[in-house]
Write a protein that holds these residues in place. Structure first.
Motif, PDB file in Angstrom:
ATOM      1  N   CYS A 113       1.470   9.545  -5.556  1.00  0.00           N
ATOM      2  CA  CYS A 113       2.078  10.863  -5.385  1.00  0.00           C
ATOM      3  C   CYS A 113       2.864  11.274  -6.634  1.00  0.00           C
ATOM      4  CB  CYS A 113       3.001  10.866  -4.166  1.00  0.00           C
ATOM      5  SG  CYS A 113       2.129  10.643  -2.587  1.00  0.00           S
ATOM      6  N   GLU A 114       3.599  10.325  -7.223  1.00  0.00           N
ATOM      7  CA  GLU A 114       4.346  10.614  -8.444  1.00  0.00           C
ATOM      8  C   GLU A 114       3.409  10.986  -9.589  1.00  0.00           C
ATOM      9  OE1 GLU A 114       7.514  10.710  -9.258  1.00  0.00           O
ATOM     10  OE2 GLU A 114       8.609   9.751  -7.615  1.00  0.00           O
ATOM     11  N   ALA A 115       2.265  10.294  -9.655  1.00  0.00           N
ATOM     12  CA  ALA A 115       1.325  10.488 -10.770  1.00  0.00           C
ATOM     13  C   ALA A 115       0.249  11.514 -10.451  1.00  0.00           C
ATOM     14  CB  ALA A 115       0.680   9.142 -11.127  1.00  0.00           C
ATOM     15  N   ARG A 116       0.460  12.320  -9.407  1.00  0.00           N
ATOM     16  CA  ARG A 116      -0.587  13.245  -8.950  1.00  0.00           C
ATOM     17  C   ARG A 116      -1.090  14.150 -10.058  1.00  0.00           C
ATOM     18  NH1 ARG A 116      -0.740  18.437  -6.680  1.00  0.00           N
ATOM     19  NH2 ARG A 116       1.512  18.664  -6.781  1.00  0.00           N
ATOM     20  N   ALA A 117      -0.188  14.697 -10.877  1.00  0.00           N
ATOM     21  CA  ALA A 117      -0.610  15.608 -11.940  1.00  0.00           C
ATOM     22  C   ALA A 117      -1.498  14.898 -12.958  1.00  0.00           C
ATOM     23  CB  ALA A 117       0.613  16.197 -12.634  1.00  0.00           C
ATOM     24  N   GLY A 118      -1.216  13.631 -13.222  1.00  0.00           N
ATOM     25  CA  GLY A 118      -2.025  12.895 -14.190  1.00  0.00           C
ATOM     26  C   GLY A 118      -3.337  12.387 -13.624  1.00  0.00           C
ATOM     27  N   LYS A 157       0.814  -1.218   0.000  1.00  0.00           N
ATOM     28  CA  LYS A 157       0.000   0.000   0.000  1.00  0.00           C
ATOM     29  C   LYS A 157       0.850   1.270   0.000  1.00  0.00           C
ATOM     30  CE  LYS A 157      -0.692   0.125   5.063  1.00  0.00           C
ATOM     31  NZ  LYS A 157      -1.699   0.107   6.151  1.00  0.00           N
ATOM     32  N   TRP A 158       2.015   1.234   0.653  1.00  0.00           N
ATOM     33  CA  TRP A 158       2.833   2.441   0.715  1.00  0.00           C
ATOM     34  C   TRP A 158       3.597   2.676  -0.574  1.00  0.00           C
ATOM     35  CZ3 TRP A 158       0.532   5.019   3.974  1.00  0.00           C
ATOM     36  CH2 TRP A 158       0.118   4.520   5.207  1.00  0.00           C
ATOM     37  N   LYS A 159       4.006   1.601  -1.233  1.00  0.00           N
ATOM     38  CA  LYS A 159       4.639   1.771  -2.549  1.00  0.00           C
ATOM     39  C   LYS A 159       3.624   2.273  -3.567  1.00  0.00           C
ATOM     40  CE  LYS A 159       8.315  -1.660  -1.965  1.00  0.00           C
ATOM     41  NZ  LYS A 159       8.906  -2.925  -2.473  1.00  0.00           N
ATOM     42  N   LEU A 160       2.394   1.740  -3.463  1.00  0.00           N
ATOM     43  CA  LEU A 160       1.351   2.208  -4.363  1.00  0.00           C
ATOM     44  C   LEU A 160       1.019   3.679  -4.082  1.00  0.00           C
ATOM     45  CD1 LEU A 160      -0.633   1.594  -6.608  1.00  0.00           C
ATOM     46  CD2 LEU A 160      -2.212   0.654  -4.907  1.00  0.00           C
ATOM     47  N   PHE A 161       1.009   4.055  -2.812  1.00  0.00           N
ATOM     48  CA  PHE A 161       0.749   5.452  -2.462  1.00  0.00           C
ATOM     49  C   PHE A 161       1.843   6.363  -3.018  1.00  0.00           C
ATOM     50  CE2 PHE A 161       1.339   8.997   0.565  1.00  0.00           C
ATOM     51  CZ  PHE A 161       0.132   9.652   0.359  1.00  0.00           C
ATOM     52  N   ILE A 194      -1.811   3.475 -12.565  1.00  0.00           N
ATOM     53  CA  ILE A 194      -1.141   4.492 -11.742  1.00  0.00           C
ATOM     54  C   ILE A 194       0.375   4.351 -11.832  1.00  0.00           C
ATOM     55  CG2 ILE A 194      -0.750   5.210  -9.355  1.00  0.00           C
ATOM     56  CD1 ILE A 194      -3.718   4.493  -8.827  1.00  0.00           C
ATOM     57  N   GLU A 195       0.868   3.130 -11.763  1.00  0.00           N
ATOM     58  CA  GLU A 195       2.315   2.920 -11.822  1.00  0.00           C
ATOM     59  C   GLU A 195       2.883   3.316 -13.183  1.00  0.00           C
ATOM     60  OE1 GLU A 195       2.309  -0.809  -8.637  1.00  0.00           O
ATOM     61  OE2 GLU A 195       2.266  -1.168 -10.799  1.00  0.00           O
ATOM     62  N   THR A 196       2.133   3.028 -14.257  1.00  0.00           N
ATOM     63  CA  THR A 196       2.584   3.444 -15.589  1.00  0.00           C
ATOM     64  C   THR A 196       2.635   4.957 -15.710  1.00  0.00           C
ATOM     65  OG1 THR A 196       1.646   1.436 -16.566  1.00  0.00           O
ATOM     66  CG2 THR A 196       2.109   3.272 -18.057  1.00  0.00           C
ATOM     67  N   THR A 197       1.607   5.629 -15.212  1.00  0.00           N
ATOM     68  CA  THR A 197       1.575   7.088 -15.248  1.00  0.00           C
ATOM     69  C   THR A 197       2.714   7.683 -14.428  1.00  0.00           C
ATOM     70  OG1 THR A 197      -0.835   7.038 -15.478  1.00  0.00           O
ATOM     71  CG2 THR A 197       0.152   9.114 -14.799  1.00  0.00           C
ATOM     72  N   ALA A 221       7.841  10.507 -14.095  1.00  0.00           N
ATOM     73  CA  ALA A 221       9.216  10.533 -13.569  1.00  0.00           C
ATOM     74  C   ALA A 221      10.227  10.624 -14.708  1.00  0.00           C
ATOM     75  CB  ALA A 221       9.470   9.291 -12.721  1.00  0.00           C
ATOM     76  N   ALA A 222       9.980   9.889 -15.790  1.00  0.00           N
ATOM     77  CA  ALA A 222      10.890   9.945 -16.939  1.00  0.00           C
ATOM     78  C   ALA A 222      10.881  11.334 -17.579  1.00  0.00           C
ATOM     79  CB  ALA A 222      10.495   8.884 -17.964  1.00  0.00           C
ATOM     80  N   ASP A 223       9.675  11.921 -17.700  1.00  0.00           N
ATOM     81  CA  ASP A 223       9.583  13.271 -18.261  1.00  0.00           C
ATOM     82  C   ASP A 223      10.303  14.283 -17.370  1.00  0.00           C
ATOM     83  OD1 ASP A 223       8.136  12.297 -20.350  1.00  0.00           O
ATOM     84  OD2 ASP A 223       6.177  12.953 -19.608  1.00  0.00           O
ATOM     85  N   ARG A 224      10.182  14.123 -16.064  1.00  0.00           N
ATOM     86  CA  ARG A 224      10.844  15.037 -15.146  1.00  0.00           C
ATOM     87  C   ARG A 224      12.365  14.919 -15.252  1.00  0.00           C
ATOM     88  NH1 ARG A 224       8.186  13.748 -11.018  1.00  0.00           N
ATOM     89  NH2 ARG A 224       9.613  12.233 -10.114  1.00  0.00           N
ATOM     90  N   GLN A 225      12.852  13.678 -15.365  1.00  0.00           N
ATOM     91  CA  GLN A 225      14.281  13.485 -15.516  1.00  0.00           C
ATOM     92  C   GLN A 225      14.781  14.070 -16.829  1.00  0.00           C
ATOM     93  OE1 GLN A 225      16.571  12.355 -13.418  1.00  0.00           O
ATOM     94  NE2 GLN A 225      18.158  12.698 -14.947  1.00  0.00           N
TER      95      GLN A 225
END
Length: 425
Positions: free
Chosen positions: A45-50, A37-41, A151-154, A159-163
Motif C-alpha cells: 500500500c505504501e509503495a502503490r505509486a511505484g 502477509k499483513w505487514k507486506l501488504f 517492495i519494502e525498499t520502494t 515514505a521518506a519522500d512524503r515526510q
C-alpha cells in the motif's frame, strides 16, 4: 516450496514472453524467505505509486491474502489460494464480477500475483490421504513474496519522500507567514526600504508554487523564500540598530519624567478623582488624573498624570508582568522594548480579528503605547472576550468620554496572577 514449472493461460488468453518472464521471476524466491502477509501488504500500500496498482486492485489483493490460512508467507510452503468468484467478491467488499476480473488482471500485470490455471480453468485443490495439499489451482502469491525486498525498499523511499515533502511544506508555510507579516510590520512602522518592490517579488515567487507539489519543484522556491526572509530581517535589524541611540535617550527621558515627584502622588483612601488631585498637587482644573489601586485597596493608589488628553504609559515591565502571554508574539519570542510590543500587537491584532480601523482609532484616542497595552490585556483575557474588535471599540468610546482607566485593568490582571500563584504554592 512452489514447484518450478510454467503454466499457460486457460481459454483464449494468449501466452507471451513477458508473462513467461514474470512467472520465472515469481518463482525465484530465496530459500528461507518469510514475511508477515499483513505487514507486506502494508508495504504494498505504501509503495502503490511505484508499483502502478490502483486502490481497488489493492482491495482485491487484501481479499486474496485473507484466503491464505497462515499469517506468514514462506518459500517452504504452497502459496496458491483458490477462492471462488463468489467468495472473493464478498471479501472484496461486494465488488462486481467484471470489476473483480479487471483488477485481478491489474495485479497479474503488476507482477504481484500469478495465475495457476487448472485444466478446465476452475480453481480448486487436490488433497492427499493425509489431508495435505497435493495440487492447487488458482492464484499464486509467490511473486509477492519474491519481490518483498523490492517492495519494502520502494515503500521506505516513498515514505521518506512524503515526510520530506511534508516538512518542506511546513517550512514553506512558516516562511510565507514570516515574510508577509514582516513586510506588513515594516510598512506600518515606516521603516525605510523599497517594500513595494519586495512585496511584488514575494507575490511573484508565490505564483510559482505548483498545485501538484513535489520535493523537486518545491526546493528551489523554498530556497528563494528563505533568502528573501533573511534579506528582510537584515534590513529590519539594521534599522533597529540605527534606532538604538534615540530609543535609549527616549527611555532615559521617560524615566526622568516618571521620577518627577509631581507626577506620582499618594491619596488618602477617601479622596479620589479631580478634586483630590487638585487638593494634593495643585493641578489646574483642566488637568485629569488616572488612578489604579493595587492589592485590593490595602496599598497606596498610583496616579499617572494626563498629558495632552492622553494618559502616559505604564512601565513596560509592569505590563509584561500583567500580560505575559504577549511575549510569545514578540521578535524571537520575547519583548525587550516598546517597539517589540508594537510588533507583537500587530500579529495579535490580526490573530484576534481586530480591524486596522479599530486599532488605529484606539491609538488616536489612547495613544499608541496604551492602545498596545490594551491589546495585550485583551489577549491575556482572551477566554473571557467573545469579540476582541467590538471590545476594543467599546473601550475606545469610553476613553473618549474619560470613562475608561487602564490602571484598574492591569491591576486586576496582576491580582489574578498573584492569586493563581498563591493557589499553586
Amino acid at each position: 516450496m512452489e514447484s518450478e514449472y510454467v503454466t499457460t493461460p486457460f481459454g483464449r488468453r494468449p501466452m507471451s514472453l513477458a508473462m513467461l518472464l514474470k512467472q520465472r521471476r515469481g518463482e525465484a524466491i530465496a530459500a528461507g524467505t518469510t514475511r508477515n502477509k499483513w505487514k507486506l501488504f502494508r508495504s504494498v500500500c505504501e509503495a502503490r505509486a511505484g508499483l502502478d496498482v490502483t486502490d481497488r486492485a489493492l482491495t482485491v489483493l487484501d481479499a486474496l491474502l485473507s484466503f491464505y490460512p497462515e499469517d506468514e508467507l514462506s518459500s517452504e510452503k504452497a502459496l496458491v489460494v483458490f477462492p471462488s468468484n463468489v467468495q472473493l467478491s464478498l471479501r472484496a467488499r461486494g465488488m462486481a464480477a467484471a470489476t473483480l476480473r479487471r483488477h485481478l488482471a491489474v495485479l497479474v500485470e503488476a507482477g504481484l500475483i500469478s495465475r495457476r490455471d487448472s485444466p478446465n480453468g476452475k480453481r480448486y485443490v487436490r488433497r492427499g490421504r493425509e489431508g495435505g495439499i497435493d495440487e492447487a489451482y488458482g492464484f499464486s502469491l509467490a511473486p509477492l513474496l519474491a519481490r518483498a525486498g523490492e517492495i519494502e525498499t520502494t515503500a521506505a523511499r516513498i515514505a521518506a519522500d512524503r515526510q520530506m515533502l511534508r516538512t518542506m511544506k511546513e517550512r514553506l508555510t512558516i516562511c510565507r507567514r514570516d515574510i508577509a507579516k514582516l513586510i506588513s510590520a515594516a510598512v506600518e512602522e515606516a521603516v525605510p526600504g523599497d517594500w513595494e518592490r519586495m512585496s511584488s517579488m514575494f507575490q511573484t515567487i508565490l505564483q510559482r508554487i505548483p498545485s501538484a507539489a513535489s520535493v523537486e519543484n518545491l526546493a528551489p522556491i523554498l530556497e528563494e523564500l528563505e533568502k528573501t526572509r533573511a534579506d528582510i530581517v537584515n534590513l529590519l535589524e539594521s534599522h533597529e540598530k540605527m534606532q538604538l541611540p534615540s530609543a535609549s535617550e527616549s527611555q532615559i527621558e521617560r524615566q526622568i519624567q516618571n521620577s518627577n515627584p509631581e507626577s506620582i502622588s499618594e491619596f488618602e483612601p477617601g479622596k479620589t478623582g479631580r478634586g483630590a488631585a487638585d487638593d494634593q498637587q495643585g493641578m489646574k482644573p483642566d488637568d485629569e488624573g488616572l488612578e489604579a489601586q493595587a492589592n485590593g485597596g490595602d496599598g497606596p493608589r498610583l496616579t499617572i498624570r494626563m498629558s495632552a488628553g492622553k494618559p502616559k504609559s505604564f512601565p513596560l515591565a509592569m505590563i509584561l508582568r500583567a500580560c505575559p502571554d504577549i511575549a510569545d508574539y514578540g521578535p524571537g519570542g520575547a519583548i525587550r522594548s516598546w517597539r517589540d510590543l508594537m510588533t507583537a500587537v500587530i500579529v495579535v491584532r490580526a490573530m484576534l480579528h481586530v480591524s486596522p480601523s479599530a486599532y488605529e482609532q484606539a491609538c488616536s484616542v489612547m495613544g499608541p503605547e496604551n492602545a498596545a497595552t490594551v491589546m495585550a490585556c485583551i489577549l491575556q483575557r482572551g477566554g473571557c472576550i467573545h469579540s476582541a474588535g467590538g471590545y476594543l471599540r467599546d473601550l475606545t468610546r469610553r476613553a473618549e468620554r474619560d470613562e475608561f482607566a487602564l490602571g484598574p485593568m492591569l491591576m486586576a490582571l496582576l491580582r489574578a496572577k498573584s492569586s493563581a500563584v498563591a493557589r499553586v504554592s
